[in-house]
Scaffold this motif. Structure first.
Motif, short mmCIF file in Angstrom:
data_model
loop_
_atom_site.label_atom_id
_atom_site.label_comp_id
_atom_site.label_asym_id
_atom_site.label_seq_id
_atom_site.Cartn_x
_atom_site.Cartn_y
_atom_site.Cartn_z
N ARG A 222 -0.10 -1.37 -1.49
CA ARG A 222 -1.18 -0.89 -0.62
C ARG A 222 -0.74 -0.87 0.84
O ARG A 222 -1.09 0.04 1.60
CB ARG A 222 -2.41 -1.77 -0.81
N ALA A 223 0.05 -1.87 1.24
CA ALA A 223 0.55 -1.89 2.62
C ALA A 223 1.52 -0.74 2.87
O ALA A 223 1.48 -0.10 3.93
CB ALA A 223 1.24 -3.23 2.89
N VAL A 224 2.38 -0.45 1.90
CA VAL A 224 3.31 0.67 2.04
C VAL A 224 2.53 1.99 2.08
O VAL A 224 2.85 2.89 2.86
CB VAL A 224 4.33 0.68 0.89
N ALA A 225 1.52 2.10 1.25
CA ALA A 225 0.71 3.33 1.22
C ALA A 225 0.08 3.62 2.57
O ALA A 225 0.00 4.77 3.00
CB ALA A 225 -0.38 3.20 0.15
N ALA A 226 -0.34 2.56 3.27
CA ALA A 226 -0.98 2.74 4.57
C ALA A 226 0.02 3.14 5.65
O ALA A 226 -0.34 3.83 6.60
CB ALA A 226 -1.70 1.45 4.98
N ARG A 227 1.27 2.73 5.50
CA ARG A 227 2.27 2.97 6.54
C ARG A 227 3.18 4.16 6.24
O ARG A 227 3.78 4.71 7.18
CB ARG A 227 3.12 1.71 6.70
N VAL A 228 3.33 4.52 4.98
CA VAL A 228 4.28 5.59 4.61
C VAL A 228 3.52 6.62 3.74
O VAL A 228 3.60 6.58 2.51
CB VAL A 228 5.50 5.02 3.85
N GLY A 242 -1.82 -5.60 -14.04
CA GLY A 242 -1.98 -4.21 -13.66
C GLY A 242 -3.43 -3.78 -13.62
O GLY A 242 -3.82 -2.97 -12.77
N ALA A 243 -4.25 -4.33 -14.51
CA ALA A 243 -5.68 -3.99 -14.51
C ALA A 243 -6.35 -4.47 -13.23
O ALA A 243 -7.19 -3.77 -12.65
CB ALA A 243 -6.35 -4.60 -15.73
N ARG A 244 -5.99 -5.66 -12.77
CA ARG A 244 -6.54 -6.15 -11.50
C ARG A 244 -6.06 -5.29 -10.34
O ARG A 244 -6.82 -4.99 -9.41
CB ARG A 244 -6.13 -7.61 -11.29
N ALA A 245 -4.80 -4.89 -10.40
CA ALA A 245 -4.27 -4.03 -9.34
C ALA A 245 -5.00 -2.70 -9.29
O ALA A 245 -5.32 -2.18 -8.21
CB ALA A 245 -2.78 -3.82 -9.55
N LYS A 246 -5.27 -2.12 -10.47
CA LYS A 246 -5.96 -0.84 -10.52
C LYS A 246 -7.34 -0.93 -9.89
O LYS A 246 -7.76 -0.02 -9.13
CB LYS A 246 -6.09 -0.39 -11.99
N THR A 247 -8.05 -2.00 -10.17
CA THR A 247 -9.38 -2.20 -9.57
C THR A 247 -9.30 -2.24 -8.06
O THR A 247 -10.10 -1.62 -7.35
CB THR A 247 -10.01 -3.50 -10.10
N ALA A 248 -8.31 -2.98 -7.53
CA ALA A 248 -8.14 -3.08 -6.08
C ALA A 248 -7.76 -1.73 -5.48
O ALA A 248 -8.24 -1.36 -4.40
CB ALA A 248 -7.09 -4.13 -5.76
N VAL A 250 -8.41 1.33 -6.66
CA VAL A 250 -9.55 2.23 -6.70
C VAL A 250 -10.54 1.90 -5.58
O VAL A 250 -11.08 2.80 -4.93
CB VAL A 250 -10.25 2.15 -8.08
N ALA A 251 -10.75 0.62 -5.34
CA ALA A 251 -11.68 0.21 -4.29
C ALA A 251 -11.23 0.68 -2.91
O ALA A 251 -12.05 0.90 -2.02
CB ALA A 251 -11.83 -1.32 -4.30
N GLU A 252 -9.92 0.85 -2.73
CA GLU A 252 -9.39 1.31 -1.44
C GLU A 252 -9.10 2.81 -1.43
O GLU A 252 -8.49 3.31 -0.49
CB GLU A 252 -8.12 0.54 -1.08
#
Length: 376
Positions: A222-228, A242-248, A250-252
């Motif tokens: 998520r940090a890389v996505a915001a910067r690159v 991975g399921a927890r990551a997907k939820t996070a 989607v929320a962002e």
């Protein structure tokens, strides 16, 4: 001309160490050194260091009490009288004053007058780093495992409370969401500062597609996505993680940008098609054989010329030596898996795994994270 042999150097060093230690342990020399003007300052500094080593556990427990009681958050809103602080913390006035004074000695709090207290400079810095606060709370488990340090060392790593945090990673398959929740939350809280140091130090924009292996709740992705913004992103971890990551994600609003791959990197091949693979605080969590197997799996998944980025605290870091073997060494031993490694040792493992070359990339805060980049 007489040549100096390696054994001569070793014997000379051993004789020097023996003389040094005899001298420093001698009470007469100690009395002289503390009175002599040229050595007095050195003696006082070393005495403070020795005292901190002996008393350090009380410092950490003082911080733990401040975090558990919410003292730093309470004072962040502004100075308060002692009596009101005691009421808000639900601790007797005498106990509250004892904690406030102990915290002030560590620069976490600051007395304004006879009754009013404010947040100290280091308390403000600590409060501003959510990852450190989470680690302080998490250390309750480490304290319990280190209550008998000799027993822990003799029985081998693991077997205590910290080891429970790692058990889910030892299993393959679907895993269990509750098993991974606590550890994933901890990693997610402590990841942002590390992520920013990594992104500040390495040019991710040079790559087309990145795979973060062992990415937890995708904080680094998520940090890389915001910067690159132009980089295609993927993550690989156990399915429950991975399921927890997907939820996070989607929320962002990143659900469509990041592809999640589920599996065990010890049993399943890593997905191909990425010219950059990252291991952020992953390699040091594993013993040598599985760590080397992971590096080989990464190499197999990379295209020719592809890049592996390893980011984690490393042993032997100049100016940050205690964070390596003294902290992470015992932490990972209690956890039952892994060890901190010097950069040179990691680079040697990379050569054994078949990588063509590697280099160390400087970071602003090597105490927190160092970077090694390897090319397939």
């Amino acid at each position: 001309m007489k040549l100096t042999r390696p054994n001569d150097n070793r014997n000379w060093r051993e004789r020097w160490i023996a003389w040094r230690n005899r001298t420093l342990a001698d009470p007469g020399f100690q009395r002289f050194a503390v009175r002599f003007p040229l050595t007095r300052g050195i003696v006082r500094a070393r005495a403070r260091t020795m005292f901190d080593l002996v008393a350090g556990f009380t410092y950490s427990q003082t911080i733990a009490a401040c975090v558990e009681l919410g003292l730093l958050e309470l004072l962040a809103a502004g100075p308060l009288p002692l009596a009101e602080i005691a009421t808000r913390l639900d601790v007797p006035v005498a106990g509250t004053e004892r904690l406030l004074r102990a915290a002030a000695a560590l620069n976490l709090t600051e007395p304004l007058d006879a009754t009013r207290w404010a947040l100290g400079a280091d308390g403000a810095a600590l409060r501003g780093n959510g990852g450190i606060v989470e680690m302080v709370a998490h250390h309750r488990l480490l304290y319990a495992d280190l209550a008998d340090p000799v027993g822990l060392l003799r029985r081998g790593g693991g077997g205590g409370q910290l080891a429970h945090y790692w058990t889910y990673a030892e299993r393959s398959g679907e895993g269990d969401g509750e098993d991974v929740a606590a550890y994933s939350r901890l990693m997610a809280a402590s990841q942002p500062l590390v992520a920013q140091h990594i992104i500040d130090s390495y040019d991710f924009a040079r790559h087309r597609r990145m795979l973060d292996v062992g990415g937890g709740e995708a904080r680094f992705v998520r940090a890389v996505a915001a910067r690159v913004p132009g980089l295609a992103l993927s993550m690989f971890d156990l399915p429950a993680v991975g399921a927890r990551a997907k939820t996070a994600l989607v929320a962002e609003g990143l659900g469509d940008r990041v592809e999640i791959f589920g599996g065990s990197f010890f049993e399943d091949p890593l997905p191909p098609g990425h010219d950059l693979i990252t291991l952020v605080r992953v390699l040091h969590d594993h013993d040598d054989a599985p760590a080397l197997a992971l590096l080989r799996a990464v190499r197999a998944a990379l295209p020719p010329g592809g890049t592996l980025l390893i980011a984690e605290p490393m042993a032997g870091t100049r100016g940050a030596e205690p964070s390596g073997d003294a902290y992470f060494g015992l932490y990972l031993w209690a956890m039952g898996s892994g060890r901190p490694r010097p950069a040179d040792e990691i680079r040697a493992m990379l050569r054994s795994a078949g990588f063509a070359s590697s280099r160390v990339v400087s970071t602003a805060l090597p105490l927190t994270v160092r970077i090694i980049v390897a090319t397939r």
